[in-house]
Design a protein around this motif. Structure first.
Motif, short mmCIF file in Angstrom:
data_model
loop_
_atom_site.label_atom_id
_atom_site.label_comp_id
_atom_site.label_asym_id
_atom_site.label_seq_id
_atom_site.Cartn_x
_atom_site.Cartn_y
_atom_site.Cartn_z
N MET A 1 0.83 -1.20 0.00
CA MET A 1 0.00 0.00 0.00
C MET A 1 0.87 1.26 0.00
O MET A 1 0.56 2.23 -0.69
N TYR A 2 1.95 1.23 0.77
CA TYR A 2 2.86 2.37 0.82
C TYR A 2 3.40 2.69 -0.57
O TYR A 2 3.48 3.85 -0.98
N GLU A 3 3.77 1.65 -1.31
CA GLU A 3 4.31 1.83 -2.65
C GLU A 3 3.28 2.43 -3.60
O GLU A 3 3.60 3.24 -4.47
N ILE A 4 2.03 2.03 -3.44
CA ILE A 4 0.96 2.55 -4.30
C ILE A 4 0.68 4.02 -3.99
O ILE A 4 0.54 4.85 -4.89
N LEU A 5 0.63 4.35 -2.71
CA LEU A 5 0.24 5.70 -2.29
C LEU A 5 1.40 6.68 -2.22
O LEU A 5 1.22 7.88 -2.41
N LYS B 1 4.81 6.27 -3.70
CA LYS B 1 5.94 5.77 -4.48
C LYS B 1 7.01 6.83 -4.68
O LYS B 1 8.21 6.53 -4.68
N GLN B 2 6.60 8.07 -4.84
CA GLN B 2 7.56 9.16 -5.03
C GLN B 2 7.46 10.15 -3.89
O GLN B 2 6.38 10.39 -3.34
N ALA B 3 8.58 10.73 -3.54
CA ALA B 3 8.61 11.73 -2.47
C ALA B 3 7.93 13.01 -2.94
O ALA B 3 8.05 13.38 -4.12
N PRO B 4 7.25 13.73 -2.05
CA PRO B 4 6.72 15.05 -2.41
C PRO B 4 7.86 15.94 -2.87
O PRO B 4 8.93 15.96 -2.27
N GLN B 5 7.64 16.70 -3.93
CA GLN B 5 8.73 17.45 -4.56
C GLN B 5 9.34 18.49 -3.63
O GLN B 5 10.57 18.65 -3.59
N ASP B 6 8.51 19.19 -2.85
CA ASP B 6 9.07 20.21 -1.95
C ASP B 6 9.93 19.58 -0.87
O ASP B 6 10.99 20.12 -0.51
N GLU B 7 9.52 18.43 -0.37
CA GLU B 7 10.30 17.73 0.66
C GLU B 7 11.60 17.19 0.07
O GLU B 7 12.66 17.31 0.67
N GLU C 1 30.46 13.88 -1.20
CA GLU C 1 30.28 13.67 0.23
C GLU C 1 29.53 12.37 0.48
O GLU C 1 28.77 11.89 -0.37
N ARG C 2 29.72 11.81 1.66
CA ARG C 2 29.06 10.56 2.03
C ARG C 2 27.75 10.87 2.73
O ARG C 2 27.71 11.64 3.71
N ILE C 3 26.68 10.25 2.23
CA ILE C 3 25.33 10.52 2.72
C ILE C 3 24.72 9.23 3.26
O ILE C 3 24.89 8.17 2.69
N LEU C 4 23.98 9.35 4.36
CA LEU C 4 23.30 8.20 4.95
C LEU C 4 21.83 8.54 5.16
O LEU C 4 21.50 9.60 5.70
N GLU C 5 20.96 7.61 4.73
CA GLU C 5 19.55 7.71 5.06
C GLU C 5 19.13 6.49 5.87
O GLU C 5 18.80 5.45 5.33
N PRO C 6 19.15 6.59 7.22
CA PRO C 6 18.55 5.53 8.02
C PRO C 6 17.03 5.51 7.77
O PRO C 6 16.46 6.52 7.34
N LEU C 7 16.39 4.38 8.01
CA LEU C 7 14.94 4.27 7.79
C LEU C 7 14.59 4.62 6.35
O LEU C 7 13.62 5.32 6.08
N CYS C 8 15.38 4.11 5.40
CA CYS C 8 15.22 4.52 4.00
C CYS C 8 14.02 3.89 3.32
O CYS C 8 13.61 4.32 2.24
N GLY C 9 13.42 2.87 3.94
CA GLY C 9 12.21 2.27 3.38
C GLY C 9 12.41 1.74 1.98
O GLY C 9 13.43 1.14 1.65
N SER C 10 11.43 1.99 1.11
CA SER C 10 11.48 1.48 -0.26
C SER C 10 12.20 2.42 -1.22
O SER C 10 12.21 2.20 -2.42
N GLY C 11 12.79 3.50 -0.66
CA GLY C 11 13.70 4.31 -1.46
C GLY C 11 13.12 5.52 -2.15
O GLY C 11 13.73 6.02 -3.09
N ARG C 12 12.00 6.04 -1.67
CA ARG C 12 11.43 7.18 -2.41
C ARG C 12 12.31 8.43 -2.30
O ARG C 12 12.20 9.33 -3.13
N PHE C 13 13.21 8.48 -1.32
CA PHE C 13 14.21 9.54 -1.27
C PHE C 13 15.56 9.02 -1.76
O PHE C 13 16.25 9.69 -2.53
N LEU C 14 15.95 7.84 -1.31
CA LEU C 14 17.26 7.30 -1.67
C LEU C 14 17.41 7.14 -3.18
O LEU C 14 18.47 7.46 -3.73
N VAL C 15 16.36 6.70 -3.86
CA VAL C 15 16.47 6.48 -5.31
C VAL C 15 16.76 7.78 -6.06
O VAL C 15 17.70 7.83 -6.86
#
Length: 250
Positions: free
Chosen positions: A16-20, A22-28, A40-54
């Protein structure tokens, strides 16, 4: 219950998370990208399915991620098979590498409703951070509390790619003393009227008051702290905003 499992995203929740989302809000997304620098080296803990990491990765940033949910990470790997991600919880994860930029978006820090554990997470982020690095994250506020609802009600209904109906039923209760919002949820997958699968989730979030997190950050050794009420970097002055966003360094 294992506190790290409390808000665990299972397979139906992940679907359901992927359907609703899938992409991060553009402003965020733009807000968190504004802190990133090539090389630089970047870390995203709690990265989930990657809507920011991707999107960070596809823009050429050196980003690593971690998450406890294997279901979420499997969705991420389907998008970027060679993504630098591991399945781990933050508390028990030891890393030798230091990061120039760490971010936890979408209020996910609010998932740690035990304040001692929350402080442990903050200390861990400080441990991961390079001397000149920045830690940027958001939490939910008491202004964003849900309406009390003692009975399960259908909140969302979506269609899966297979044509099944995926339903989320939830109810809400807010505890004033602990500032915890309890939102137990039931996910149900249907083929017509036939129930194919169900999944329960014990979803809890801590809702913050103005000045509360700042106190924890200072206690955990962060020296420079800015608190924003929006992705436009408007300075927070009270509780009347949906989230607080923190920019911290040591």
């Amino acid at each position: 219950m294992d506190k790290m499992k409390q808000n665990y995203y299972g397979c139906l929740c992940t679907e359901m998370y992927e359907i609703l989302h899938k992409q991060a809000p553009q402003d965020e997304l733009d807000f968190y990208l504004s802190y990133a620098k090539k090389g630089e080296r970047i870390l995203e803990p709690l990265c989930g399915s990657g809507r920011f990491l991707v999107p960070f990765s596809t823009r050429g940033f050196d980003i690593s991620g971690m998450d406890l949910s294997e279901e979420m990470l499997e969705k991420l790997r389907q998008k970027i098979p060679d993504a630098k991600v591991i399945r781990a919880d933050i508390i028990n994860y030891a890393v030798q590498e230091k990061f120039d930029y760490i971010f936890i978006p979408s209020g996910s820090m609010s998932l740690f409703t035990d304040m001692n554990m929350c402080k442990d997470i903050l200390r861990k982020m400080k441990e991961f951070l390079a001397p000149e690095g920045k830690y940027v994250f958001a939490v939910d506020t008491i202004f964003d509390r849900c309406t009390e609802d003692g009975e399960y009600k259908v909140k969302v209904s979506v269609k899966t790619k297979e044509g099944y109906e995926l339903i989320l039923k939830t109810k809400n209760h807010y505890d004033e003393n602990s500032q915890t919002q309890f939102s137990p949820s039931i996910y149900e997958l249907y083929n017509g009227t036939e129930l194919l699968q169900s999944e329960n989730m014990d979803f809890q979030t801590h809702l913050y008051r103005y000045g509360e997190m700042e106190k924890y950050l200072k206690e955990c050794g962060f020296k420079s702290i800015s608190t924003y009420s929006s992705y436009r970097k408007e300075i927070a002055v009270n509780d009347r905003c949906e989230m607080f966003i923190y920019e911290c360094s040591i």
